[in-house]
Write an enzyme that holds these catalytic residues in place. Structure first.
Site, PDB file in Angstrom:
ATOM      1  N   PHE A 186       0.874  -1.177   0.000  1.00 31.00           N
ATOM      2  CA  PHE A 186       0.000   0.000   0.000  1.00 31.00           C
ATOM      3  C   PHE A 186       0.915   1.233   0.000  1.00 31.00           C
ATOM      4  O   PHE A 186       1.921   1.256   0.705  1.00 31.00           O
ATOM      5  CB  PHE A 186      -0.869  -0.027   1.259  1.00 31.00           C
ATOM      6  CG  PHE A 186      -1.975   0.974   1.241  1.00 31.00           C
ATOM      7  CD1 PHE A 186      -3.160   0.726   0.582  1.00 31.00           C
ATOM      8  CD2 PHE A 186      -1.829   2.185   1.896  1.00 31.00           C
ATOM      9  CE1 PHE A 186      -4.183   1.662   0.569  1.00 31.00           C
ATOM     10  CE2 PHE A 186      -2.847   3.131   1.886  1.00 31.00           C
ATOM     11  CZ  PHE A 186      -4.027   2.864   1.217  1.00 31.00           C
ATOM     12  N   ASP A 203       2.863  -5.732   7.611  1.00 32.41           N
ATOM     13  CA  ASP A 203       1.663  -4.887   7.606  1.00 32.41           C
ATOM     14  C   ASP A 203       0.491  -5.846   7.412  1.00 32.41           C
ATOM     15  O   ASP A 203       0.374  -6.503   6.366  1.00 32.41           O
ATOM     16  CB  ASP A 203       1.746  -3.866   6.461  1.00 32.41           C
ATOM     17  CG  ASP A 203       0.491  -3.006   6.350  1.00 32.41           C
ATOM     18  OD1 ASP A 203      -0.586  -3.447   6.807  1.00 32.41           O
ATOM     19  OD2 ASP A 203       0.582  -1.911   5.776  1.00 32.41           O
ATOM     20  N   TYR A 216     -10.049  -0.859  10.964  1.00 32.51           N
ATOM     21  CA  TYR A 216     -11.310  -0.437  10.335  1.00 32.51           C
ATOM     22  C   TYR A 216     -11.736  -1.343   9.184  1.00 32.51           C
ATOM     23  O   TYR A 216     -12.763  -1.112   8.574  1.00 32.51           O
ATOM     24  CB  TYR A 216     -11.250   1.025   9.859  1.00 32.51           C
ATOM     25  CG  TYR A 216      -9.993   1.432   9.134  1.00 32.51           C
ATOM     26  CD1 TYR A 216      -9.764   1.059   7.817  1.00 32.51           C
ATOM     27  CD2 TYR A 216      -9.028   2.192   9.780  1.00 32.51           C
ATOM     28  CE1 TYR A 216      -8.607   1.428   7.164  1.00 32.51           C
ATOM     29  CE2 TYR A 216      -7.865   2.573   9.133  1.00 32.51           C
ATOM     30  CZ  TYR A 216      -7.654   2.187   7.826  1.00 32.51           C
ATOM     31  OH  TYR A 216      -6.499   2.553   7.190  1.00 32.51           O
ATOM     32  N   LYS A 217     -10.925  -2.378   8.861  1.00 33.90           N
ATOM     33  CA  LYS A 217     -11.315  -3.268   7.766  1.00 33.90           C
ATOM     34  C   LYS A 217     -12.035  -4.484   8.369  1.00 33.90           C
ATOM     35  O   LYS A 217     -13.162  -4.355   8.821  1.00 33.90           O
ATOM     36  CB  LYS A 217     -10.082  -3.661   6.961  1.00 33.90           C
ATOM     37  CG  LYS A 217      -9.363  -2.463   6.334  1.00 33.90           C
ATOM     38  CD  LYS A 217      -8.204  -2.920   5.492  1.00 33.90           C
ATOM     39  CE  LYS A 217      -7.290  -1.784   5.057  1.00 33.90           C
ATOM     40  NZ  LYS A 217      -7.899  -0.873   4.090  1.00 33.90           N
ATOM     41  N   ARG A 265     -12.599  -5.088  -7.061  1.00 31.08           N
ATOM     42  CA  ARG A 265     -12.106  -5.823  -5.888  1.00 31.08           C
ATOM     43  C   ARG A 265     -13.280  -6.144  -4.961  1.00 31.08           C
ATOM     44  O   ARG A 265     -14.112  -5.274  -4.692  1.00 31.08           O
ATOM     45  CB  ARG A 265     -11.094  -4.903  -5.209  1.00 31.08           C
ATOM     46  CG  ARG A 265     -10.422  -5.442  -4.019  1.00 31.08           C
ATOM     47  CD  ARG A 265      -9.428  -4.435  -3.490  1.00 31.08           C
ATOM     48  NE  ARG A 265     -10.095  -3.474  -2.601  1.00 31.08           N
ATOM     49  CZ  ARG A 265      -9.483  -2.827  -1.610  1.00 31.08           C
ATOM     50  NH1 ARG A 265      -8.208  -3.008  -1.391  1.00 31.08           N
ATOM     51  NH2 ARG A 265     -10.138  -1.984  -0.854  1.00 31.08           N
TER      52      ARG A 265
END
Ligand code: PLP
Length: 414
Positions: free
Chosen positions: A120, A196, A221-222, A373
């Site tokens: 990312f 990560d 938050y995912k 996605r």
């Protein structure tokens, strides 16, 4: 065997929506609004400053000063680590900056930080800024590839490497590094291994302690469903903690913050990663969100996740045969050990295709330039969701709704 979506009733999902974007922002756990209301109205409104302390016989859950530790205790089983080794409270980017500096400082004389090209972007920016700060170099390595990243990482290693920082699951393709094997390889070269885990925790087992990893960060938050901008976690292996030297020494990372001394004596262990006053409202949401994982094993999450991604891949393959002219190219690995909890494919109108799906109640997302996605959150996504999503995808392909001129202008947040 745990059926995918077995905790769905704990989430407040809107009727008629198939939500396949929990790998970007998790759904709202029902426990969160009630808990936030209590924290705001009773603990803050009535308890006022007294709510920092655990008030005997007072509001359950107050004792805000312990929130970081309480959240760490709920996160630890999902990471396969001890709660004492987890800090929670900054953003992922800030945590990564702190752990990268602290890790690099434990390998003096080694001049290189390795990062994957598939990471990312924030990881690339952070690692580069650490290199600039400490006078080190960045070396890029390839992504997971066909062998879980062993070839890619081996090619980047030598005796100059201080730390290797990799994103476990590729946010675009869902391809996954082989975490234990890559960690072992990096250690053979005498470097530290940092992961990560933003696209892993809550869906994919990571077992950091068993793998012997050194450092890890991840967001909440995912797949952990703690809400937009919720605080990230950082994990530091016990063997690095005594000499841990993070870049920012804040008062909350002091061994005795309320002694108000001007000399900084670091808190023992990961407590020294704390910087300022913890975000109490956000941590309260996280604590409530994590109750959805009570009694859940990471093996159960993984089994449910694989059922979902297998089914979606099968259905997409059927659509590729039915609509060959659409030239859908699946970019997620077919082999189970090589994939996380998402499926992505390329399509020349990927942006319009995702928008057309959203307009028909199927929420996935788009990643530049041509990737559609779909994330599968094992706690609340069901096999029926997969079937519905692929039925709607068939309609969008058949009608070419993706080419609607309304989708020519992209939203600022895609
Ligand atoms: C793999 C990965 N790392 C880091 C981040 C960014 O984290 P933050 O915005 O919490 O700093 C994201 C955001 O989606 C991500 O997917």
């Amino acid at each position: 065997m745990t059926a995918p979506g077995w905790r769905r009733e704990r989430f407040a999902l809107p009727d008629g929506v198939v939500y396949l974007d929990g790998n970007s922002l998790g759904a709202l756990p029902r426990a969160v609004p009630a808990r936030l209301g209590e924290v705001v109205e009773r603990e803050w409104g009535t308890g006022l400053i007294g709510s920092w302390n655990r008030v005997p016989g007072g509001a359950p859950g107050s004792g805000w000063i312990d929130l970081v530790g309480r959240c760490a205790a709920l996160l630890a089983p999902l990471l396969g680590v001890d709660a004492a080794d987890v800090h929670v409270g900054e953003s992922t980017s800030q945590s990564l900056f702190a752990t990268t500096v602290a890790g690099a400082r434990q390998r003096p004389g080694r001049r290189v930080l390795v990062v994957d090209r598939t990471t990312f972007p924030t990881d690339a920016y952070v690692i580069t800024s650490v290199a600039r700060l400490l006078g080190l170099e960045v070396r890029w390595c390839a992504g997971p590839g066909d062998d879980g990243g062993l070839t890619a990482v081996a090619a980047a290693l030598d005796e100059d490497v201080a730390l290797v920082s990799l994103t476990h699951v590729d946010f675009r393709t869902g391809a996954m590094f082989d975490l234990p094997a890559v960690t072992a390889l990096v250690h053979e070269a005498g470097a530290l291994m940092q992961w990560d885990l933003c696209h892993s925790t809550g869906a994919v087992p990571v077992d950091l302690a068993d793998a012997g990893a050194d450092l890890a960060v991840g967001c909440t938050y995912k797949y952990l469903n703690a809400g937009p901008g919720s605080p990230a976690y950082a994990w530091v292996a016990p063997h690095l903690q005594a000499d841990l030297d993070p870049p920012v020494a804040g008062w909350m990372g002091h061994a005795a913050p309320f002694a108000m001394r001007l000399d900084h004596e670091p808190s023992p262990g990961v407590g020294r990663l704390r910087v300022g006053t913890p975000p109490v409202l956000a941590l309260s949401a996280l604590e409530a969100a994590l109750t959805a994982f009570e009694g859940v094993t990471t093996a159960g999450l993984r089994a449910a996740s694989l059922q979902l991604t297998d089914r979606f891949l099968d259905r997409v393959d059927a659509l590729r045969e039915r609509f060959p002219a659409e030239q859908i190219e699946v970019v997620t690995p077919r082999e189970q050990p090589r994939r996380g909890s998402q499926v992505s494919f390329r399509h020349r109108h990927a942006y319009g295709l995702v928008q057309a799906l959203i307009d028909r109640g199927v929420v996935g997302d788009f990643r530049d330039p041509d990737i559609a996605r779909f994330g599968f959150a094992p706690l609340y996504t069901t096999l029926a969701d997969v079937d519905r999503a692929t039925e709607v995808l068939a309609e969008v392909l058949a009608s070419r709704a993706y080419a609607d001129p309304a989708y020519a202008v992209r939203n600022p947040v895609t």
